[in-house]
Write a protein that holds these residues in place. Structure first.
Motif, PDB file in Angstrom:
ATOM      1  N   LEU A 255       4.312  -1.942  -7.928  1.00 34.14           N
ATOM      2  CA  LEU A 255       3.047  -1.972  -8.653  1.00 34.14           C
ATOM      3  C   LEU A 255       1.822  -2.112  -7.766  1.00 34.14           C
ATOM      4  O   LEU A 255       0.805  -1.460  -8.019  1.00 34.14           O
ATOM      5  N   PRO A 256       1.849  -2.950  -6.722  1.00 29.81           N
ATOM      6  CA  PRO A 256       0.657  -3.023  -5.864  1.00 29.81           C
ATOM      7  C   PRO A 256       0.287  -1.678  -5.252  1.00 29.81           C
ATOM      8  O   PRO A 256      -0.890  -1.353  -5.118  1.00 29.81           O
ATOM      9  N   ILE A 257       1.293  -0.911  -4.885  1.00 29.45           N
ATOM     10  CA  ILE A 257       1.009   0.398  -4.286  1.00 29.45           C
ATOM     11  C   ILE A 257       0.468   1.349  -5.340  1.00 29.45           C
ATOM     12  O   ILE A 257      -0.495   2.102  -5.096  1.00 29.45           O
ATOM     13  N   LEU A 258       1.050   1.342  -6.543  1.00 31.80           N
ATOM     14  CA  LEU A 258       0.548   2.207  -7.609  1.00 31.80           C
ATOM     15  C   LEU A 258      -0.876   1.832  -7.982  1.00 31.80           C
ATOM     16  O   LEU A 258      -1.709   2.699  -8.268  1.00 31.80           O
ATOM     17  N   HIS A 259      -1.164   0.525  -8.000  1.00 31.09           N
ATOM     18  CA  HIS A 259      -2.512   0.070  -8.289  1.00 31.09           C
ATOM     19  C   HIS A 259      -3.494   0.594  -7.241  1.00 31.09           C
ATOM     20  O   HIS A 259      -4.609   1.016  -7.566  1.00 31.09           O
ATOM     21  N   LYS A 260      -3.034   0.580  -6.014  1.00 24.80           N
ATOM     22  CA  LYS A 260      -3.887   1.089  -4.941  1.00 24.80           C
ATOM     23  C   LYS A 260      -4.112   2.587  -5.087  1.00 24.80           C
ATOM     24  O   LYS A 260      -5.215   3.094  -4.860  1.00 24.80           O
ATOM     25  N   LEU A 261      -3.086   3.312  -5.495  1.00 20.89           N
ATOM     26  CA  LEU A 261      -3.214   4.765  -5.694  1.00 20.89           C
ATOM     27  C   LEU A 261      -4.214   5.082  -6.796  1.00 20.89           C
ATOM     28  O   LEU A 261      -4.945   6.069  -6.725  1.00 20.89           O
ATOM     29  N   GLU A 262      -4.254   4.232  -7.824  1.00 16.60           N
ATOM     30  CA  GLU A 262      -5.187   4.481  -8.920  1.00 16.60           C
ATOM     31  C   GLU A 262      -6.619   4.133  -8.546  1.00 16.60           C
ATOM     32  O   GLU A 262      -7.563   4.732  -9.060  1.00 16.60           O
ATOM     33  N   LYS A 263      -6.778   3.183  -7.634  1.00 20.61           N
ATOM     34  CA  LYS A 263      -8.121   2.757  -7.250  1.00 20.61           C
ATOM     35  C   LYS A 263      -8.754   3.706  -6.246  1.00 20.61           C
ATOM     36  O   LYS A 263      -9.955   3.949  -6.281  1.00 20.61           O
ATOM     37  N   ILE A 264      -7.907   4.263  -5.324  1.00 22.11           N
ATOM     38  CA  ILE A 264      -8.443   5.159  -4.295  1.00 22.11           C
ATOM     39  C   ILE A 264      -8.560   6.560  -4.876  1.00 22.11           C
ATOM     40  O   ILE A 264      -7.590   7.123  -5.367  1.00 22.11           O
ATOM     41  N   GLU A 265      -9.708   7.151  -4.788  1.00 23.67           N
ATOM     42  CA  GLU A 265      -9.887   8.490  -5.336  1.00 23.67           C
ATOM     43  C   GLU A 265     -10.401   9.490  -4.309  1.00 23.67           C
ATOM     44  O   GLU A 265     -10.101  10.669  -4.394  1.00 23.67           O
ATOM     45  N   ASP A 266     -11.190   9.028  -3.371  1.00 28.69           N
ATOM     46  CA  ASP A 266     -11.862   9.957  -2.477  1.00 28.69           C
ATOM     47  C   ASP A 266     -11.363   9.900  -1.038  1.00 28.69           C
ATOM     48  O   ASP A 266     -11.832  10.654  -0.187  1.00 28.69           O
ATOM     49  N   ASN A 267     -10.431   9.018  -0.752  1.00 20.64           N
ATOM     50  CA  ASN A 267      -9.929   8.905   0.617  1.00 20.64           C
ATOM     51  C   ASN A 267      -8.508   9.445   0.689  1.00 20.64           C
ATOM     52  O   ASN A 267      -7.540   8.758   0.361  1.00 20.64           O
ATOM     53  N   ILE A 268      -8.387  10.718   1.096  1.00 18.14           N
ATOM     54  CA  ILE A 268      -7.086  11.383   1.115  1.00 18.14           C
ATOM     55  C   ILE A 268      -6.138  10.709   2.112  1.00 18.14           C
ATOM     56  O   ILE A 268      -4.934  10.554   1.840  1.00 18.14           O
ATOM     57  N   GLU A 269      -6.687  10.280   3.222  1.00 12.22           N
ATOM     58  CA  GLU A 269      -5.844   9.660   4.253  1.00 12.22           C
ATOM     59  C   GLU A 269      -5.195   8.382   3.730  1.00 12.22           C
ATOM     60  O   GLU A 269      -3.988   8.157   3.940  1.00 12.22           O
ATOM     61  N   ASP A 270      -5.974   7.557   3.009  1.00 11.17           N
ATOM     62  CA  ASP A 270      -5.422   6.321   2.456  1.00 11.17           C
ATOM     63  C   ASP A 270      -4.406   6.620   1.358  1.00 11.17           C
ATOM     64  O   ASP A 270      -3.389   5.920   1.225  1.00 11.17           O
ATOM     65  N   LEU A 271      -4.660   7.657   0.573  1.00 15.36           N
ATOM     66  CA  LEU A 271      -3.712   8.047  -0.467  1.00 15.36           C
ATOM     67  C   LEU A 271      -2.380   8.492   0.135  1.00 15.36           C
ATOM     68  O   LEU A 271      -1.309   8.126  -0.355  1.00 15.36           O
ATOM     69  N   CYS A 272      -2.468   9.267   1.194  1.00 11.96           N
ATOM     70  CA  CYS A 272      -1.241   9.733   1.865  1.00 11.96           C
ATOM     71  C   CYS A 272      -0.472   8.552   2.449  1.00 11.96           C
ATOM     72  O   CYS A 272       0.767   8.495   2.363  1.00 11.96           O
TER      73      CYS A 272
END
Length: 848
Positions: A255-272
């Motif tokens: 869940l912490p990782i999924l939460h982070k994925l939902e919060k990050i929208e514009d930083n492709i590097e962080d999403l990857c």
């Protein structure tokens, strides 16, 4: 005397170093295989280049020249969004669904934090009580949706929030981002356990251990299936329910990782980066696949991220989605996503780094062929794109892709034409065969194709898909490439059904140049070294008619495609501006005819085929060796092979004078290969007295005598053969004597005799004919008599000639031809000269 043609030997001139003339040339010792290959044959095969296949400028499912219409084939370009995925298909595999129970956990007084083991009360014996306790535990872990999960708390009813807000073990959270610490603190789940030594109870985070509290110890999450709980003072040990285990793992690791994925929208590097951590966490928790209870929520979050237009991110997402074993519409969508990524050649590097190939091969290995044929199509298309990169090829071979693809082809071949999926599987077969064609570039892959029975499956596919030009083209490309290698060519020649298939394809696609030229190339390779293959192909019904029809078709296409232009000097001459594509077909088609004609019965039958011989002569008429060297040389070689057969009804014999006229162009050209081929044909044709008269009339005999000075063994051998046939007629010997033929022959014997016993034998035969019925040697041989006597005496001395430090195979080869060919003729010639010569003056030995 009959001239026997030979394969072109190496153009090795005599060495300049002064040596006794009786020593054979040893400038370059040849291996036994080289000697055999260079041995003079009556008939010769023809070599040619493999047809060139241009690389597609764009990566697409189907090539630009595909026979499929745009409406009948799956698209290579499409759009993908989160809506392309179906959440209903992502439900995990579950058992019986239980009704929820009202959770009322009984919590007992807390104990000190020192004791860090997980203890629980002994389960009640009553079954109903067991169910109540289990449901109570589940309620402690039950959460709301992803949006409000992090506000949920589980608090003992008799304790305040401050009482339970104890410090969290740091090692559990060391892989997560620090920004989530506050949220994670709120979601900690505690369970009561009893420490009987102190009579108190303690709330603990399930899964924690003493090891996790110790700094420096490994904090990797234990496998869910291995989590246990113990009850102090009790003998029984029970496992926590799998659902509960997954719930804790879900809350703490995922869940912490999924939460982070939902919060990050514009930083492709962080999403990857977050996706990479997510995959690692799922893999460590052993929850990849269909049985993960929270799989639906996980996939829902990933599907939403597909809308972000980023190939690196979509690659990460695709890898996780594939690992979760989606099927149906979702499998199709993720395979399309992978296809879209791999279609861009610039993504090859990131695809390789993320080891996407493993996921795709897993799909091919496990998914149902008929149920998911469209998904497999795009999966196979992506693999095809990868195979276009040499870096991926070795990886594919090492991971067993060749055997896997052949197994998939076998499954496709088992689907009959009446089946519903037959047509759609043809699209998949195009991608598969295109991939195999690329893999055939590697030696290990070629070896696996031979050992795995690829020929049989390829022939079955050809037979079933004869109406699918795309499939036929790729299979023929595979066979064309592999037939260049001896082991595969031999295996293909042994496949009797291939000849029927090739003839059927040639008749069906007669004007499809790209297909025809490769089939003809394959047939040329098969018949190059296999006499049985020559006979078997010739005996197939309609084989000669098919070759004749192709010859006529592509002769006309080539004739119509020629573009002529006047030279700049205004001489009024016409020159061929460019060669047509049809010309390449003719080159390889005529090569097949040349190779077939080596078989005695086949060659004799072809020599009587008037249409074929007429077309061959026509090629010599309208083609110039300066513009179309390979075509003209192949044509001349074929005519030479056919002219060997002195059979009744021979079309070559019927057209011998016309052929002789055409050969004059070759004799006067600057192309030495063309000159040699023309001389070889004259060698066979000059057994006829009409051709001998033609040679003298056109003064070709002067040209033949001049060729003896060429310092080329092949040229001298062929020219000497023509002269030998001319000397059979006593009336023609005088014309040769006037041109100094004796001196030329003696010089040629001195130059090449010790190193070429076949040529030496031919020279002695010619000299024998010239010396027939002589009364005086001097009147016939003149000043060359003494030189000839010394040469023959020396060349007949076995010790001087063969006692050299040569390789054993070379020495045996020389001995064979010296004993069987040269010595019998040379001894008779020497005896005749000595019997008409009263004395033998001393003649100094001249250098070789």
């Amino acid at each position: 005397a009959v001239l026997c043609s030979r394969m072109q030997a190496s153009k090795t001139e005599n060495t300049k170093k002064a040596e006794p003339f009786y020593w054979p040339s040893v400038a370059k010792q040849k291996t036994s295989s080289e000697i055999i290959n260079e041995a003079r044959n009556v008939l010769r095969t023809v070599r040619t280049r493999r047809p060139f296949t241009p690389v597609e400028d764009q990566r697409k499912l189907f090539a630009s020249g595909s026979s499929r219409s745009l409406q009948s084939r799956p698209p290579s370009v499409f759009s993908l969004h989160a809506s392309s995925f179906d959440l209903a298909e992502s439900r995990p595999v579950s058992g019986v669904r239980l009704s929820p129970l009202d959770p009322k956990p009984i919590l007992i007084t807390s104990a000190k934090d020192e004791d860090f083991s997980i203890f629980l009360p002994k389960p009640p014996d009553d079954a109903e009580e067991v169910r109540k306790v289990s449901s109570a535990r589940a309620s402690l872990l039950r959460t709301t949706s992803l949006g409000n999960l992090f506000s949920a708390k589980v608090v003992p009813p008799y304790q305040s929030e401050e009482k339970i807000d104890s410090e969290e073990p740091t090692d559990v959270m060391n892989n997560l981002d620090r920004s989530n610490n506050n949220c994670l603190a709120e979601q900690r789940l505690y369970m009561p356990f009893k420490d009987e030594t102190k009579g108190k109870f303690l709330f603990r985070l399930r899964g924690e251990s003493d090891q996790m509290k110790k700094p420096g110890t490994n904090s990797s999450w234990p496998r869910i299936s291995g989590w246990k709980r113990r009850v102090t003072g009790l003998e029984d040990e029970t496992r926590i329910n799998d659902w509960e285990e997954e719930e804790v793992f879900w809350h703490i690791k995922i869940l912490p990782i999924l939460h982070k994925l939902e919060k990050i929208e514009d930083n492709i590097e962080d999403l990857c980066l977050a996706c990479t951590k997510l995959y690692q966490a799922l893999n460590e928790g052993n929850v990849l696949g269909k049985r993960f209870k929270r799989r639906n929520e996980l996939l829902k979050t990933l599907y939403k991220l597909v809308d972000i237009d980023s190939d690196p991110l979509c690659l990460k997402l695709a890898k996780i989605i594939l690992a979760m074993k989606v099927d149906g519409k979702n499998l199709l969508s993720v395979c399309k996503l992978v296809f879209k990524i791999c279609r861009n050649e610039k993504n090859d590097y990131i695809v390789q780094n993320d080891r996407l190939l493993d996921c795709l091969l897993e799909v091919l290995r496990n998914e149902d062929l008929q149920k998911n044929n469209e998904a497999l199509l795009y999966c196979m298309g992506a693999i095809k794109f990868m195979s276009g990169n040499a870096v991926f090829l070795n990886e594919m071979v090492n991971k067993g892709a060749v055997e896997m693809l052949l197994q998939l082809m076998k499954q496709i071949n088992n689907i009959r034409e009446k089946d519903t999926y037959f047509s759609s599987l043809g699209h998949l077969l195009v991608q598969l065969t295109a991939t195999l064609r690329n893999l055939a570039d590697l030696a290990p892959a070629r070896s696996q194709l031979v050992c795995s029975g690829a020929i049989s499956e390829l022939c079955v596919a050809l037979e079933q898909r004869v109406n699918d030009k795309d499939v036929c083209t790729y299979i023929v490309r595979i066979l064309s490439k592999l037939s260049s290698y001896n082991d595969f060519c031999a295996a293909l020649a042994d496949c009797s059904r291939c000849y029927i298939l090739f003839l059927a394809l040639l008749n069906k696609y007669q004007k499809q140049q790209d297909l025809v030229i490769r089939i003809i190339f394959i047939l040329g390779n098969i018949t190059a070294k296999n006499n049985q293959a020559r006979e078997q192909f010739f005996k197939e019904k309609g084989s000669v008619n098919t070759l004749t029809s192709l010859f006529q078709t592509y002769y006309e296409l080539d004739l119509n495609a020629q573009t002529w232009y006047h030279d700049r000097e205004g001489k009024g001459k016409n020159y061929l501006k460019r060669s047509s594509e049809a010309e390449d077909v003719l080159i390889k088609l005529i090569r097949v005819l040349a190779n077939l004609s080596i078989h005695p019965s086949v060659g004799a039958a072809l020599a009587a085929e008037h249409h074929i011989v007429e077309l061959l002569v026509t090629v010599l008429e309208y083609k110039s060796i300066d513009d179309c060297e390979e075509l003209v040389i192949n044509t001349a070689t074929t005519i030479n092979n056919l002219s060997y057969y002195q059979v009744k009804g021979s079309a070559v014999q019927d057209k011998k004078l016309h052929i002789a006229e055409m050969l004059l162009k070759l004799l006067t050209s600057n192309n030495m290969d063309g000159v040699v081929e023309a001389v070889r044909i004259f060698g066979n044709l000059s057994q006829d007295h009409e051709i001998c008269d033609f040679i003298l009339q056109k003064k070709i005999h002067k040209f033949m005598i001049a060729l003896l000075d060429s310092k080329n063994q092949d040229v001298c051998f062929s020219a000497c053969g023509v002269l030998l046939n001319l000397t059979v007629d006593k009336n023609k010997q005088g014309f040769l004597m006037e041109e100094g033929v004796i001196g030329k022959l003696v010089d040629c014997l001195q130059d090449f005799g010790p190193a070429d016993w076949q040529l030496a034998c031919l020279i002695c035969k010619t000299l024998w004919n010239c010396s027939e019925n002589i009364t005086s040697v001097a009147s016939r041989f003149g000043r060359d008599t003494d030189t000839l006597l010394v040469l023959l005496t020396s060349l007949l001395d076995e010790k001087l000639v063969l006692d050299c430090s040569l390789d054993r195979d070379v020495r045996d080869y020389h001995r064979l031809h010296w004993e069987t060919e040269f010595r019998p003729v040379a001894e008779k010639l020497l005896d005749r000269i000595q019997s008409h010569h009263s004395f033998l003056p001393a003649v100094p030995i001249t250098p070789f």
